[in-house]
Design a protein around this motif. Structure first.
Motif, PDB file in Angstrom:
ATOM      1  N   ARG A  44       0.942  -1.319  -0.066  1.00 52.34           N
ATOM      2  CA  ARG A  44       0.165   0.067   0.180  1.00 52.34           C
ATOM      3  C   ARG A  44       0.889   1.347  -0.036  1.00 52.34           C
ATOM      4  N   ALA A  45       1.974   1.125   0.766  1.00 52.47           N
ATOM      5  CA  ALA A  45       2.733   2.306   0.659  1.00 52.47           C
ATOM      6  C   ALA A  45       3.399   2.705  -0.691  1.00 52.47           C
ATOM      7  N   TRP A  46       3.954   1.340  -1.362  1.00 53.15           N
ATOM      8  CA  TRP A  46       4.184   1.698  -2.716  1.00 53.15           C
ATOM      9  C   TRP A  46       3.164   2.326  -3.647  1.00 53.15           C
ATOM     10  N   LEU A  47       2.018   1.663  -3.608  1.00 54.08           N
ATOM     11  CA  LEU A  47       1.111   2.107  -4.417  1.00 54.08           C
ATOM     12  C   LEU A  47       0.922   3.955  -4.385  1.00 54.08           C
ATOM     13  N   GLY A  49      16.967  -1.775   0.925  1.00 57.10           N
ATOM     14  CA  GLY A  49      17.126  -2.711  -0.475  1.00 57.10           C
ATOM     15  C   GLY A  49      15.990  -3.112  -0.941  1.00 57.10           C
ATOM     16  N   ALA A  50      15.010  -3.512  -0.061  1.00 61.09           N
ATOM     17  CA  ALA A  50      13.535  -4.137  -0.561  1.00 61.09           C
ATOM     18  C   ALA A  50      12.641  -2.979  -1.132  1.00 61.09           C
ATOM     19  N   VAL A  51      12.965  -1.742  -0.466  1.00 63.42           N
ATOM     20  CA  VAL A  51      12.144  -0.489  -0.876  1.00 63.42           C
ATOM     21  C   VAL A  51      12.894   0.038  -2.501  1.00 63.42           C
ATOM     22  N   SER A  52      13.915  -0.182  -2.594  1.00 61.33           N
ATOM     23  CA  SER A  52      14.495   0.308  -3.848  1.00 61.33           C
ATOM     24  C   SER A  52      14.281  -0.675  -4.833  1.00 61.33           C
ATOM     25  N   ALA A 101       6.956   3.100   3.315  1.00 60.56           N
ATOM     26  CA  ALA A 101       7.549   1.960   3.059  1.00 60.56           C
ATOM     27  C   ALA A 101       8.729   1.527   3.834  1.00 60.56           C
ATOM     28  N   SER A 102       9.635   2.454   4.223  1.00 64.64           N
ATOM     29  CA  SER A 102      10.826   2.275   5.053  1.00 64.64           C
ATOM     30  C   SER A 102      10.543   1.741   6.329  1.00 64.64           C
ATOM     31  N   ARG A 103       9.453   2.060   6.868  1.00 66.35           N
ATOM     32  CA  ARG A 103       9.205   1.376   8.353  1.00 66.35           C
ATOM     33  C   ARG A 103       8.802   0.138   8.231  1.00 66.35           C
TER      34      ARG A 103
END
Length: 233
Positions: free
Chosen positions: A67-70, A84-87, A77-79
């Protein structure tokens, strides 16, 4: 083994190879709408439960990141994910998957049902550890046949099936991973890619034979390894 020998054998290997059905070869580019695909390959959706020690279930964590990505909210997202996963997730080259396919253990999947993307992963796979997503695998958009072949070989060398599924079909990954890569075994030499019916054959030679990765796709749609065949001297 010479590259000339491999090119001569490629025609035989291409004929024997299991090729992707013509219906997929005629599919629209990944960013365009396509017929809904069956989700039978997706793991059954796991019930969302809190762990005994109070940590959120993997599905809860994965959905928060999704949902943060959307929302294009990197801070949120970083929370719930490592840097690396966020990137990786925020570099996803296709539209967002439209279905949550559940979790198998700590691996949670989001898949496409309205577009065709390269590889058997069919979207995004999140690996959850505790309260964070620690790794993201995702369908890739590779613009050359050799890039797809090299990534699959590297995934096999590292024993990472999920990485292989980013750019190869489940059939190709299953075939390649039937044997474990042996760093002390025969040496493989990449011999490049050449045209074959409906695609490309990318060859690896080794003492006593050769391996061909049969690649389909296009620069706009992205390339994927659809099958693998072997030949002997």
């Amino acid at each position: 083994m010479s590259a000339r020998w491999l090119r001569g054998a490629a025609a035989t290997a291409a004929t024997a190879a299991f090729l992707v059905p013509a219906s997929l070869l005629a599919a629209a580019p990944a960013l365009a709408h396509a017929p809904v695909r069956a989700a039978a390959h997706a793991p059954a959706q796991a019930p969302v439960r809190a762990a005994a020690h109070g940590t959120a279930a993997p599905a809860v964590v994965a959905k928060k990141l999704f949902r943060a990505w959307l929302r294009a909210d990197r801070h949120a997202a970083s929370r719930v994910a490592t840097a690396g996963a966020v990137s990786t997730l925020f570099a996803y080259p296709f539209r967002a998957p439209d279905e949550f396919a559940g979790c198998s253990g700590n691996a949670c999947r989001f898949v496409h049902t309205s577009v065709r993307v390269p590889g058997g992963l069919d979207g995004i796979l999140m690996i959850v550890s505790g309260a964070k997503v620690t790794k993201v695998y995702e369908s890739r958009h590779l613009v050359t046949p050799s890039a797809a072949a090299k990534q699959l070989f590297d995934a096999w060398r590292k024993g990472d099936r999920n990485r292989g599924l980013e750019i190869a079909t489940t059939t190709a990954v299953r075939t390649l991973f039937r044997t474990k890569y042996d760093p002390k075994g025969v040496k493989y030499f990449f011999q490049g890619c050449s045209s074959e019916p409906k695609g490309y054959g990318c060859a690896y030679s080794y003492e006593g034979g050769g391996m061909f990765m049969h690649v389909r796709g296009s620069k706009s749609r992205g390339y994927e390894v659809t099958s693998i065949s072997y030949i002997a001297d």
